[in-house]
Scaffold this motif. Sequence first.
Motif, mmCIF file in Angstrom:
data_model
loop_
_atom_site.group_PDB
_atom_site.id
_atom_site.type_symbol
_atom_site.label_atom_id
_atom_site.label_comp_id
_atom_site.label_asym_id
_atom_site.label_seq_id
_atom_site.Cartn_x
_atom_site.Cartn_y
_atom_site.Cartn_z
ATOM 1 N N PHE A 83 0.826 -1.206 0.000
ATOM 2 C CA PHE A 83 0.000 0.000 0.000
ATOM 3 C C PHE A 83 0.859 1.254 0.000
ATOM 4 O O PHE A 83 0.610 2.199 -0.765
ATOM 5 C CB PHE A 83 -0.924 -0.042 1.215
ATOM 6 N N MET A 84 1.906 1.271 0.823
ATOM 7 C CA MET A 84 2.715 2.478 0.954
ATOM 8 C C MET A 84 4.040 2.408 0.202
ATOM 9 O O MET A 84 4.761 3.405 0.128
ATOM 10 C CB MET A 84 2.970 2.786 2.424
ATOM 11 N N GLY A 85 4.388 1.237 -0.325
ATOM 12 C CA GLY A 85 5.609 1.128 -1.104
ATOM 13 C C GLY A 85 6.866 1.001 -0.279
ATOM 14 O O GLY A 85 7.932 1.482 -0.661
ATOM 15 N N TRP A 86 6.768 0.308 0.859
ATOM 16 C CA TRP A 86 7.926 0.055 1.723
ATOM 17 C C TRP A 86 8.105 -1.450 1.821
ATOM 18 O O TRP A 86 7.226 -2.155 2.325
ATOM 19 C CB TRP A 86 7.699 0.668 3.101
ATOM 20 N N ASP A 87 9.232 -1.972 1.346
ATOM 21 C CA ASP A 87 9.395 -3.423 1.257
ATOM 22 C C ASP A 87 10.219 -4.021 2.375
ATOM 23 O O ASP A 87 10.526 -5.214 2.364
ATOM 24 C CB ASP A 87 10.006 -3.809 -0.096
ATOM 25 N N ARG A 88 10.564 -3.223 3.361
ATOM 26 C CA ARG A 88 11.349 -3.706 4.496
ATOM 27 C C ARG A 88 10.449 -3.874 5.727
ATOM 28 O O ARG A 88 9.252 -3.618 5.650
ATOM 29 C CB ARG A 88 12.508 -2.755 4.756
ATOM 30 N N PRO A 89 10.998 -4.296 6.861
ATOM 31 C CA PRO A 89 10.144 -4.534 8.025
ATOM 32 C C PRO A 89 9.369 -3.304 8.490
ATOM 33 O O PRO A 89 9.836 -2.167 8.385
ATOM 34 C CB PRO A 89 11.144 -4.990 9.098
ATOM 35 N N ILE A 90 8.182 -3.581 9.009
ATOM 36 C CA ILE A 90 7.327 -2.571 9.630
ATOM 37 C C ILE A 90 6.913 -3.088 11.002
ATOM 38 O O ILE A 90 6.465 -4.228 11.139
ATOM 39 C CB ILE A 90 6.062 -2.287 8.802
ATOM 40 N N LEU A 91 7.083 -2.258 12.014
ATOM 41 C CA LEU A 91 6.535 -2.520 13.342
ATOM 42 C C LEU A 91 5.264 -1.709 13.490
ATOM 43 O O LEU A 91 5.238 -0.524 13.137
ATOM 44 C CB LEU A 91 7.545 -2.148 14.428
ATOM 45 N N THR A 92 4.212 -2.335 13.979
ATOM 46 C CA THR A 92 2.979 -1.600 14.257
ATOM 47 C C THR A 92 2.739 -1.573 15.754
ATOM 48 O O THR A 92 2.879 -2.590 16.432
ATOM 49 C CB THR A 92 1.762 -2.237 13.565
ATOM 50 N N ASP A 93 2.408 -0.397 16.277
ATOM 51 C CA ASP A 93 2.026 -0.345 17.685
ATOM 52 C C ASP A 93 0.613 -0.905 17.826
ATOM 53 O O ASP A 93 -0.078 -1.159 16.842
ATOM 54 C CB ASP A 93 2.145 1.079 18.229
ATOM 55 N N SER A 94 0.193 -1.101 19.053
ATOM 56 C CA SER A 94 -1.065 -1.820 19.279
ATOM 57 C C SER A 94 -2.295 -0.937 19.213
ATOM 58 O O SER A 94 -3.415 -1.429 19.173
ATOM 59 C CB SER A 94 -1.024 -2.490 20.653
ATOM 60 N N GLY A 95 -2.103 0.384 19.232
ATOM 61 C CA GLY A 95 -3.225 1.308 19.269
ATOM 62 C C GLY A 95 -3.605 1.734 20.667
ATOM 63 O O GLY A 95 -4.389 2.670 20.847
ATOM 64 N N GLY A 96 -3.048 1.065 21.670
ATOM 65 C CA GLY A 96 -3.436 1.354 23.046
ATOM 66 C C GLY A 96 -3.122 2.768 23.488
ATOM 67 O O GLY A 96 -3.963 3.437 24.101
ATOM 68 N N PHE A 97 -1.929 3.248 23.174
ATOM 69 C CA PHE A 97 -1.544 4.592 23.626
ATOM 70 C C PHE A 97 -2.466 5.656 23.043
ATOM 71 O O PHE A 97 -2.907 6.566 23.742
ATOM 72 C CB PHE A 97 -0.097 4.885 23.242
ATOM 73 N N GLN A 98 -2.773 5.543 21.734
ATOM 74 C CA GLN A 98 -3.615 6.546 21.100
ATOM 75 C C GLN A 98 -5.033 6.525 21.665
ATOM 76 O O GLN A 98 -5.647 7.568 21.875
ATOM 77 C CB GLN A 98 -3.651 6.328 19.583
ATOM 78 N N VAL A 99 -5.544 5.327 21.937
ATOM 79 C CA VAL A 99 -6.878 5.238 22.515
ATOM 80 C C VAL A 99 -6.895 5.889 23.897
ATOM 81 O O VAL A 99 -7.797 6.656 24.229
ATOM 82 C CB VAL A 99 -7.341 3.772 22.597
ATOM 83 N N MET A 100 -5.867 5.603 24.710
ATOM 84 C CA MET A 100 -5.835 6.160 26.060
ATOM 85 C C MET A 100 -5.655 7.677 26.031
ATOM 86 O O MET A 100 -6.143 8.383 26.905
ATOM 87 C CB MET A 100 -4.696 5.537 26.874
ATOM 88 N N SER A 101 -4.937 8.165 25.028
ATOM 89 C CA SER A 101 -4.687 9.606 24.967
ATOM 90 C C SER A 101 -5.959 10.368 24.633
ATOM 91 O O SER A 101 -6.021 11.580 24.831
ATOM 92 C CB SER A 101 -3.599 9.912 23.933
ATOM 93 N N LEU A 102 -6.969 9.667 24.131
ATOM 94 C CA LEU A 102 -8.266 10.283 23.858
ATOM 95 C C LEU A 102 -9.239 9.912 24.971
ATOM 96 O O LEU A 102 -10.347 9.475 24.738
ATOM 97 C CB LEU A 102 -8.803 9.803 22.501
ATOM 98 N N SER A 103 -8.789 10.118 26.229
ATOM 99 C CA SER A 103 -9.525 9.603 27.385
ATOM 100 C C SER A 103 -10.935 10.158 27.497
ATOM 101 O O SER A 103 -11.824 9.502 28.020
ATOM 102 C CB SER A 103 -8.750 9.918 28.667
ATOM 103 N N GLU A 104 -11.139 11.367 26.985
ATOM 104 C CA GLU A 104 -12.484 11.930 27.080
ATOM 105 C C GLU A 104 -13.465 11.216 26.158
ATOM 106 O O GLU A 104 -14.668 11.350 26.298
ATOM 107 C CB GLU A 104 -12.462 13.428 26.756
ATOM 108 N N LEU A 105 -12.950 10.443 25.223
ATOM 109 C CA LEU A 105 -13.804 9.715 24.292
ATOM 110 C C LEU A 105 -13.773 8.214 24.527
ATOM 111 O O LEU A 105 -14.476 7.473 23.862
ATOM 112 C CB LEU A 105 -13.371 9.990 22.846
ATOM 113 N N ALA A 106 -12.959 7.759 25.497
ATOM 114 C CA ALA A 106 -12.729 6.332 25.658
ATOM 115 C C ALA A 106 -13.247 5.828 27.001
ATOM 116 O O ALA A 106 -13.274 6.560 27.995
ATOM 117 C CB ALA A 106 -11.238 6.020 25.540
ATOM 118 N N LYS A 107 -13.644 4.550 27.019
ATOM 119 C CA LYS A 107 -14.090 3.894 28.240
ATOM 120 C C LYS A 107 -13.414 2.536 28.322
ATOM 121 O O LYS A 107 -13.558 1.711 27.423
ATOM 122 C CB LYS A 107 -15.609 3.743 28.274
ATOM 123 N N MET A 108 -12.681 2.313 29.403
ATOM 124 C CA MET A 108 -11.917 1.088 29.543
ATOM 125 C C MET A 108 -12.667 0.071 30.385
ATOM 126 O O MET A 108 -13.356 0.418 31.348
ATOM 127 C CB MET A 108 -10.567 1.403 30.196
#
Length: 379
Positions: A83-108
């Motif tokens: 999709f992005m044209g990068w043929d080497r390794p990619i690490l993906t974060d889990s999404g947890g930090f971004q969800v927590m940083s939107l605490s006013e919109l999130a419920k754990m």
Amino acid sequence: MSDRFSFSIAATDGAARTGTIAMQRGEIRTPAFMPVGTAATVKAMKPADVRATGADIILGNTYHLMLRPGAERVAKLGGLHDFMGWDRPILTDSGGFQVMSLSELAKMSEEGVSFKSHLDGSKHMLTPERSMEIQRLLGSDIVMAFDECTPFPATRDQAAASMDRSMRWAKRSREGFDAGGEHASRAALFGIQQGSMDETLRQRSSDALREIGFDGYAVGGLAVGEGQEEMFRVLDFAVPMLPDEAPHYLMGVGKPDDLVGAVARGIDMFDCVLPTRSGRTGQAFTADGPINIKNARFGEDTGPLDPECGCPVCGQWSRAYLHHLIRSGEILGAMLMTEHNLFFYQSLMAGMRDAIATGTFAAFAADFSTRYRKPRTEG
């Protein structure tokens, strides 16, 4: 050696290590800095240009990609690499930090985190299992376990409850990843140590992660406002708790002197938006410390950003031209400043790898710190 994932240490110097992570899409030289490609792009850079700075691996963001364009769509289009044209390794974060940083919109809850998209208000649920599924759909090479990023400051009880939940989610992440079929046979899974600033909690977290078993281990919950001195204090006891034979990843760090100090404490991998974000806003990193190219003193400066830098930007364009571009809001200014900063970061990593290999890391770190932090008139 497994063609899925292996980590070999070539040399050590004190706690600092240099080595290689080998995966099907290529080798990653450590210590490694991963440019951040939040939305399937390292901002203001083409993939080939990112690679030319010396990057072996980049980071993609689960939260942002699941919302736009959507993990299922990325999978339909061939996965994140195509999709992005990068043929080497990619690490993906889990999404947890971004969800927590939107605490006013999130419920754990114990199940996961329910939240509303910051883009359109649509409702979503992110669980350890769903995070593993999204990262599989993206085609990530290194998958991060889903965790709760403990807020700072936190009481010991808050930190303990957060860490314990993260360890329960780590076990579910392991199970969800292992159920990923073909993807699990070629990707790696990293666990994330939590415990805030508390040594006992960090040890409990490390013990739990070891019992579950991961390919690599990240130190989470730092660079959240505690300051460099406190971060280094925690790293002094947190890193030795992790398995020596696995890569150690410090998430979301950081400034150049943070990287040098963390490598001295046994960290092998880093990611941070700082070099790209700073580039877009006019800050350049140099051997003599950061400079703000928007400052009027650079308006007629015909010298390069960093006289000792070997990047294409410093080889062709002057501070005066970059000053003009950034002050004028020209896109090229963001591109050139970002390219320089990423080159600076990768050169710093290469310098540390060489110093560790030759047993001169302590001198390298001391020289870097003295020069980078010296008093100067321009900040």
